[in-house]
Design an enzyme around this catalytic site. Structure first.
Site, PDB file in Angstrom:
ATOM      1  N   LYS A 208       0.845  -0.772   0.092  1.00  0.00           N
ATOM      2  CA  LYS A 208       0.130  -0.033   0.118  1.00  0.00           C
ATOM      3  C   LYS A 208       0.821   1.523   0.215  1.00  0.00           C
ATOM      4  CE  LYS A 208      -4.181   2.189   2.837  1.00  0.00           C
ATOM      5  NZ  LYS A 208      -4.903   1.765   3.345  1.00  0.00           N
ATOM      6  N   GLU A 214      10.751  -5.075   4.830  1.00  0.00           N
ATOM      7  CA  GLU A 214      10.592  -6.388   4.282  1.00  0.00           C
ATOM      8  C   GLU A 214      10.061  -6.112   2.603  1.00  0.00           C
ATOM      9  OE1 GLU A 214       8.864  -4.906   7.317  1.00  0.00           O
ATOM     10  OE2 GLU A 214       8.508  -6.799   8.614  1.00  0.00           O
ATOM     11  N   GLY A 269      -5.045  -2.340   4.697  1.00  0.00           N
ATOM     12  CA  GLY A 269      -4.067  -3.337   4.046  1.00  0.00           C
ATOM     13  C   GLY A 269      -4.719  -4.807   4.928  1.00  0.00           C
ATOM     14  N   ARG A 270      -5.967  -5.073   6.037  1.00  0.00           N
ATOM     15  CA  ARG A 270      -6.306  -5.927   6.272  1.00  0.00           C
ATOM     16  C   ARG A 270      -7.715  -5.871   5.639  1.00  0.00           C
ATOM     17  NH1 ARG A 270      -4.939  -2.528  10.066  1.00  0.00           N
ATOM     18  NH2 ARG A 270      -6.211  -2.244  11.567  1.00  0.00           N
ATOM     19  N   GLU A 355      -4.980  -6.999  14.239  1.00  0.00           N
ATOM     20  CA  GLU A 355      -4.544  -5.625  14.113  1.00  0.00           C
ATOM     21  C   GLU A 355      -5.949  -4.665  14.371  1.00  0.00           C
ATOM     22  OE1 GLU A 355      -1.078  -5.066  11.442  1.00  0.00           O
ATOM     23  OE2 GLU A 355      -2.785  -5.041  10.192  1.00  0.00           O
ATOM     24  N   HIS A 386      -5.405 -34.103  17.479  1.00  0.00           N
ATOM     25  CA  HIS A 386      -3.988 -34.259  18.012  1.00  0.00           C
ATOM     26  C   HIS A 386      -3.288 -33.486  18.256  1.00  0.00           C
ATOM     27  CE1 HIS A 386      -6.086 -38.117  16.149  1.00  0.00           C
ATOM     28  NE2 HIS A 386      -6.713 -37.271  15.643  1.00  0.00           N
ATOM     29  N   LYS A 506       9.521  -0.831  13.642  1.00  0.00           N
ATOM     30  CA  LYS A 506       9.822  -0.503  12.950  1.00  0.00           C
ATOM     31  C   LYS A 506      10.755   0.349  12.832  1.00  0.00           C
ATOM     32  CE  LYS A 506       5.114  -1.307   9.782  1.00  0.00           C
ATOM     33  NZ  LYS A 506       4.384  -0.077   9.177  1.00  0.00           N
TER      34      LYS A 506
HETATM   35  O1  F6P Z   1       3.116  -3.258   9.555  1.00  0.00           O
HETATM   36  C1  F6P Z   1       1.438  -3.522   9.456  1.00  0.00           C
HETATM   37  C2  F6P Z   1       1.723  -2.673   8.412  1.00  0.00           C
HETATM   38  O2  F6P Z   1       1.238  -1.764   8.481  1.00  0.00           O
HETATM   39  C3  F6P Z   1      -0.261  -3.701   7.802  1.00  0.00           C
HETATM   40  O3  F6P Z   1      -0.808  -2.737   8.442  1.00  0.00           O
HETATM   41  C4  F6P Z   1       0.325  -3.766   6.884  1.00  0.00           C
HETATM   42  O4  F6P Z   1      -1.123  -4.226   5.805  1.00  0.00           O
HETATM   43  C5  F6P Z   1       1.410  -4.191   6.482  1.00  0.00           C
HETATM   44  O5  F6P Z   1       1.857  -3.395   6.978  1.00  0.00           O
HETATM   45  C6  F6P Z   1       1.860  -4.035   4.536  1.00  0.00           C
HETATM   46  O6  F6P Z   1       2.022  -2.216   4.797  1.00  0.00           O
HETATM   47  P1  F6P Z   1       2.203  -2.445   2.397  1.00  0.00           P
HETATM   48  O7  F6P Z   1       1.298  -2.455   2.202  1.00  0.00           O
HETATM   49  O8  F6P Z   1       1.940  -0.838   3.380  1.00  0.00           O
HETATM   50  O9  F6P Z   1       2.582  -2.635   2.499  1.00  0.00           O
END
Ligand code: F6P
Length: 547
Positions: A208, A214, A269-270, A355, A386, A506
């Site tokens: 987003k 990452e 995002g979620r 979240e 199990h 972060k």
């Molecule tokens: O770390 C949380 C978050 O901001 C989530 O809410 C989001 O889904 C994810 O990181 C990824 O963010 P982005 O889509 O901006 O890379």
């Protein structure tokens, strides 16, 4: 609009008194007293059937929980969300994921723009691209068709498509593979690209913000992998597309604007798996099936928007969660899909719920005086039975569970499906009714074993049934939980659409990176524990020894 603390409402006070009166009643007793309990406490809508009769509730509980929903104005807040009001107050944003699946021609206006028309525009571009890839019209730099799609993203930018591609495996193009890279751990990228040909690989970089550490790190690695594998910088254009709200950063990465599929700040995002974030899903199952999934979401939206709380599936689910969380002090909820393809569904729901409602201040910025979001976890049945079900049956903790099953099998080994469903029903029965000492004695159990073998029961479950695991029912299920989370957030007076809590970690990680890699010994200004861990890591970093 700022809400009001649920605990101050008259329904909350009445629920507390009611809880004190019924908390020790056993489900055995409740079922014995009411022969039509199963019919009374079940509801159906948008393709799903919910049996909530094995909860520690009476008709009075449901009445009071629905009063609570009315006093907290869940319906009013729901309508405000749908109208595009900026109910994400801390980020001053509208929350319009329902517009992602609104029917063509509906108008939802935000700041003078019809967002549904924008959604349709992106969907059309996604569908055209997905068809080109699926039909082999879209070729890689070396002229080969795409056989491997690698989605790079994290959190809401991967959990939805990853979960959906697995869940809908039976509907995917079997000549292609779909892989997911999320973790900054290089092992994730290495495993995802193991044995595949760069000439046949398409990367979808989903973010987003297009700034997430990452994702940007993995995207840069992917870029190097493509350029070195195909021997040309220009290859990037045929092997990368982006999904983002940040056109500037996408361009800076080197992906052309026509290869970017947009979404908007009003999609969290979620809550984004049916936006362009679902591009990998669409390539996997095809645009028509993707539309069926959106129709499944939409059916649940319509049910949520038009059904009174007493029969409203997401509201009931949310209110039952509040009942255990705030009155029985249960800390967790288990989600057990009786369907192996839904193995990532609990993880998906973890982000969605934790979240959204893992917050400690109410919408007026003051600390809450009540419990908020429960811990969500789970594994598919029967495997879960199990491993950890022992604790659910005989442990000291109350763990309400949702058991999700399908009436029709996906597998041709259909006899096995009956066994699977028998286990789902048996677990709900055993959790609710258990086995008494008298029953064990009557069965001839040795006296010394009886105390250990007694299963108390009175463990609540919701059983959710759908006809078949397919794109439509997946949409039904995800929207069910989305709106259940919303209902809970309104009761707890939270902004369910921000996620400030993830920011601190972060920021600290960015500060620590150079401290790990600096040539000269850095001056460490953390707490004693963090300083010592960094120093130990620096001494052993890259040495090949295990810490
Ligand atoms: O770390 C949380 C978050 O901001 C989530 O809410 C989001 O889904 C994810 O990181 C990824 O963010 P982005 O889509 O901006 O890379």
């Amino acid at each position: 609009m700022i809400g009001k603390p649920a605990t101050g409402s008259s329904a909350w006070t009445a629920l507390a008194l009611h809880h004190a009166a019924i908390k020790d009643r056993h489900l055995r007793q409740l079922f014995a007293e009411d022969p039509v309990r199963a019919e009374k406490f079940s509801a159906e809508g948008a393709g799903l059937f919910l049996d909530y009769s094995k909860n520690r509730i009476t008709g009075e509980t449901v009445r009071l929980l629905c009063d609570l929903a009315r006093e907290q104005d869940v319906a009013g807040q729901r309508d405000a969300m749908f109208r595009g009001e900026k109910i994400n107050t801390t980020e001053r944003r509208a929350v319009l994921h329902m517009a992602l699946r609104a029917p063509r021609g509906t108008r939802i206006m935000l700041d003078g723009q019809d967002v549904v028309a924008e959604v349709q525009g992106v969907l059309e571009r996604m569908a055209a691209f997905a068809r080109e890839v699926r039909e082999g019209i879209w070729k890689g730099h070396a002229g080969k068709r795409i056989r491997h799609v690698v989605n790079i993203g994290i959190g809401g930018s991967t959990l939805g498509p990853e979960m959906a591609c697995l869940a809908l495996g039976a509907f995917t193009d079997r000549s292609m593979t779909f892989r997911f890279v999320s973790n900054v751990d290089g092992a994730n990228f290495t495993a995802a690209t193991e044995g595949i040909d760069p000439a046949e690989t398409l990367f979808i970089v989903c973010s987003k913000t297009f700034t997430t550490l990452e994702t940007m790190t993995n995207a840069a690695t992917a870029r190097r992998w493509i350029v070195s594998g195909l021997g040309a910088e220009v290859a990037v254009a045929r092997h990368f597309v982006a999904v983002s709200t940040n056109a500037m950063e996408v361009a800076a990465f080197g992906i052309e604007p026509q290869r970017m599929f947009g979404f908007w700040d009003w999609v969290g995002g979620r809550y984004s798996m049916d936006s362009a974030i679902g591009l990998a899903t669409m390539i996997a199952i095809g645009p028509e099936r993707f539309d069926e999934m959106r129709a499944g979401f939409r059916a649940m939206d319509e049910h949520f928007l038009s059904t009174p709380p007493e029969r409203n599936l997401p509201m009931l689910l949310g209110l039952l969660s509040v009942w255990y969380n705030n009155f029985f002090c249960a800390e967790t909820i288990g989600i057990m899909p009786y369907a192996t393809p839904l193995s990532r569904f609990p993880a998906y729901l973890q982000q969605l719920q934790m979240e959204s409602n893992g917050k400690r201040v109410a919408r007026d910025g003051r600390p809450v005086a009540w419990q908020t979001g429960p811990i969500i976890w789970g594994e598919p049945g029967t495997d879960a039975q199990h491993s950890f079900f022992q604790l659910l049956h005989q442990g000291t903790k109350l763990v309400p569970c949702d058991l999700i099953g399908f009436c029709e099998p996906l597998s041709r080994l259909s006899g096995q499906h009956d066994l699977l469903m028998a286990n789902l029903f048996a677990q709900a029965e055993a959790l609710a009714f258990g086995k008494t000492a008298a029953e064990l004695a009557a069965e001839g159990a040795p006296a010394f074993q009886i105390p250990f073998r007694v299963t108390e029961g009175n463990r609540p479950t919701n059983v959710i049934l759908a006809e078949r695991l397919d794109p439509r029912s997946l949409g039904n299920l995800v929207a069910l939980y989305e709106h259940s989370v919303f209902t809970q957030g309104v009761i707890w007076d939270l902004d369910s659409f921000d996620q400030w809590g993830v920011e601190l970690g972060k920021v600290l990680a960015r500060r620590i990176v150079p401290e790990l890699t600096a040539e000269d010994e850095p001056e460490l200004g953390h707490d004693g524990s963090t300083n010592a861990l960094i120093a130990r890591y620096r001494r052993r970093r890259g040495s090949g020894r295990t810490c």
